[in-house]
Design an enzyme around this catalytic site. Structure first.
Site, PDB file in Angstrom:
ATOM      1  N   GLY A   1     -41.425  51.053 -36.189  1.00 51.55           N
ATOM      2  CA  GLY A   1     -40.150  50.185 -35.527  1.00 51.55           C
ATOM      3  C   GLY A   1     -38.598  50.578 -35.949  1.00 51.55           C
ATOM      4  O   GLY A   1     -37.755  50.438 -35.069  1.00 51.55           O
TER       5      GLY A   1
ATOM      6  N   SER B   1     -44.053  48.253 -33.695  1.00 51.26           N
ATOM      7  CA  SER B   1     -44.417  48.847 -34.899  1.00 51.26           C
ATOM      8  C   SER B   1     -46.056  48.821 -34.957  1.00 51.26           C
ATOM      9  O   SER B   1     -46.506  47.311 -34.837  1.00 51.26           O
ATOM     10  CB  SER B   1     -43.866  48.301 -35.580  1.00 51.26           C
ATOM     11  OG  SER B   1     -44.391  48.823 -36.978  1.00 51.26           O
TER      12      SER B   1
ATOM     13  N   HIS C   1     -48.170  48.847 -37.376  1.00 48.09           N
ATOM     14  CA  HIS C   1     -48.670  48.032 -38.500  1.00 48.09           C
ATOM     15  C   HIS C   1     -48.385  46.654 -38.473  1.00 48.09           C
ATOM     16  O   HIS C   1     -49.125  45.871 -39.366  1.00 48.09           O
ATOM     17  CB  HIS C   1     -48.165  48.727 -39.955  1.00 48.09           C
ATOM     18  CG  HIS C   1     -46.696  48.603 -40.149  1.00 48.09           C
ATOM     19  ND1 HIS C   1     -46.475  47.467 -41.119  1.00 48.09           N
ATOM     20  CD2 HIS C   1     -45.491  49.087 -39.862  1.00 48.09           C
ATOM     21  CE1 HIS C   1     -44.979  47.568 -41.397  1.00 48.09           C
ATOM     22  NE2 HIS C   1     -44.539  48.401 -40.491  1.00 48.09           N
TER      23      HIS C   1
ATOM     24  N   CYS D   1     -35.249  42.219 -51.922  1.00 50.03           N
ATOM     25  CA  CYS D   1     -35.096  42.636 -53.406  1.00 50.03           C
ATOM     26  C   CYS D   1     -35.044  44.242 -53.510  1.00 50.03           C
ATOM     27  O   CYS D   1     -36.061  44.876 -52.891  1.00 50.03           O
ATOM     28  CB  CYS D   1     -36.418  42.412 -54.273  1.00 50.03           C
ATOM     29  SG  CYS D   1     -36.108  42.851 -56.058  1.00 50.03           S
TER      30      CYS D   1
HETATM   31  N1  PLP Z   1     -37.891  45.124 -36.784  1.00 49.86           N
HETATM   32  C1  PLP Z   1     -38.593  44.100 -37.348  1.00 49.86           C
HETATM   33  C2  PLP Z   1     -38.454  42.794 -36.753  1.00 49.86           C
HETATM   34  C3  PLP Z   1     -39.390  44.204 -38.491  1.00 49.86           C
HETATM   35  O1  PLP Z   1     -39.912  43.183 -38.844  1.00 49.86           O
HETATM   36  C4  PLP Z   1     -39.668  45.555 -38.971  1.00 49.86           C
HETATM   37  C5  PLP Z   1     -40.440  45.530 -40.150  1.00 49.86           C
HETATM   38  O2  PLP Z   1     -40.479  44.627 -40.999  1.00 49.86           O
HETATM   39  C6  PLP Z   1     -39.054  46.502 -38.417  1.00 49.86           C
HETATM   40  C7  PLP Z   1     -38.155  46.143 -37.284  1.00 49.86           C
HETATM   41  C8  PLP Z   1     -39.327  47.821 -38.873  1.00 49.86           C
HETATM   42  O3  PLP Z   1     -40.421  48.355 -38.515  1.00 49.86           O
HETATM   43  P1  PLP Z   1     -41.310  49.531 -39.313  1.00 49.86           P
HETATM   44  O4  PLP Z   1     -41.644  48.991 -40.838  1.00 49.86           O
HETATM   45  O5  PLP Z   1     -42.682  49.887 -38.580  1.00 49.86           O
HETATM   46  O6  PLP Z   1     -40.395  50.525 -39.472  1.00 49.86           O
END
Ligand code: PLP
Length: 399
Positions: free
Chosen positions: A75, A202, A204, A335
């Protein structure tokens, strides 16, 4: 998941779905003798078939054409490609980002600003909803075409933005919308989000592996590649594809698309948990004059997400106590380097610092049962009782 763990942190990473694991195992078998998806020989064609099958599965989840799916490393990269790639197309002179976006959007916007882009921040209200009137005013007072970034659902609070309304306003003003749908995918139908020009996903967060994701690019165009040196992904993202990860992403996307009703059915469990936590926290914390509050409760929210803040309590200490009981949740603050930073999302919503410091996020998913919620509530009550005893400092040392 080990039996002694109660995992309530799906928004951080969802458990790997069995179907994703199986797909990755068979991709590993298929690639055991080699095979680059760009090679024309039969081994290459085998790898290519795995990638293209997964592309069709991701496209079905995102309600788009398979050739609109650009596989990325996750993501974060998808958001970065959407913003920097769209600005690099030269068609948009301004960038507007909502104040509650994920750091991968906000930090990319900051980098774009340092490189000379005209960037402005769209405020959110006390419920975490983007200020649409402010957006409409901004777009009408400055006629230059803008790229507007609005996440469809917030990772910390679960608050759902009115994406279709925003897409309408922005398109009427000649602009374009990028939607970070990382938390939306697999939890809500995609209908509204599919109106945006670019959409981030994303793997995961939907039960696929970490390190894989996608940017959906409508009409295939208008986004300049940020990685160069190869013709992969129709020249939109160079680099040999992560075939095994993509296989897992595809399988997870297919199950996630079929499973949306089951995730939506988590809302009553989440609501009952919130009511129980508010009632017991009120009883436990009242003596110290403190209270608890569900953040964003007046806005539409993801069915699986709860951000609850305990006034005068340290979220870090609470997380440690819950972890000792085998319960995994997140804090509402980030954190890094041993320092607890306040959540920019809660700040943008105007949550009082003392309340924000005690915010935790509980995120449910397809393995969550009523027993998991019971264990969480019992462990939380115990932790709050210990923490609010007159002999226990409510804050972690050094905070
Ligand atoms: N955007 C949102 C809203 C997310 O919650 C996250 C991950 O926590 C990301 C983007 C980033 O995704 P990735 O962990 O695949 O880089």
């Amino acid at each position: 998941m080990p039996a002694d763990i109660t995992y309530l942190d799906y928004n951080a990473t969802a458990p790997l779905r069995p179907q994703a694991r199986t797909a990755m195992m068979s991709a590993m078998e298929a690639l055991a003798g080699g095979g680059n998806p760009s090679s024309v020989h039969r081994a290459g064609r085998t790898a290519r078939r795995i990638v293209e099958d997964a592309r069709a599965q991701v496209a079905a989840l995102a309600l788009c054409a398979p050739d609109e799916v650009v596989f990325t490393s996750g993501g974060t990269e998808a958001n970065s490609l959407a913003i920097l790639g769209t600005l690099a197309s030269g068609q948009f002179e301004r960038l507007i980002v909502s104040a509650a976006e994920h750091a991968s959007v906000l930090d990319t916007a900051t980098a774009a600003m340092a490189a000379g882009a005209d960037v402005s921040v769209l405020p959110v209200d006390a419920n975490g909803l983007a200020d649409i009137e402010a957006l409409a005013h901004d777009l009408s007072s400055d006629p230059r075409p803008a790229l507007v970034c609005l996440m469809s659902a917030n990772n910390e609070t679960g608050v759902i933005q009115p994406v279709s309304k925003v897409v309408g306003i922005v398109k009427d003003a000649g602009g374009r919308v990028h939607v970070d749908a990382v938390q939306h995918a697999g939890k809500l139908p995609f209908s509204d989000v599919s109106l945006a020009h670019t959409v981030s996903l994303s793997a995961h967060k939907v039960g696929g592996p970490q390190g894989t994701g996608a940017l959906i690019v409508r009409g295939k165009g208008g986004v300049e590649p940020q990685l160069r040196g190869g013709g992969q992904e129709l020249r939109r993202r160079a680099g040999t594809e992560n075939v095994i990860g993509i296989a897992g992403f595809g399988a997870a996307a297919q199950v996630a698309a079929e499973d949306i009703a089951a995730v939506q059915a988590l809302a009553p469990l989440r609501n009952a948990m919130e009511a129980r936590v508010l009632a017991s926290a009120a009883a436990i914390l009242a003596a110290g004059g403190h209270a608890a509050q569900v953040i964003g409760h007046a806005a539409p929210r993801l069915p699986n997400t709860c951000c609850i803040a305990f006034d005068g309590v340290s979220a870090e200490t609470l997380l440690m106590a819950l972890d000792l009981s085998g319960v995994c949740v997140s804090s509402g603050s980030a954190c890094s380097s041993g320092k607890v930073a306040r959540s920019h999302v809660l700040d943008a919503m105007g949550v009082a610092p003392d309340l924000a410091r005690g915010a935790i996020r509980i995120s449910l998913g397809w393995t969550t049962t009523a027993d998991d919620i019971d264990r969480f509530c019992t462990s939380l009550d115990q932790a709050l009782t210990v923490m609010s005893s007159p002999r226990t400092p409510m804050r972690a040392a050094g905070e």
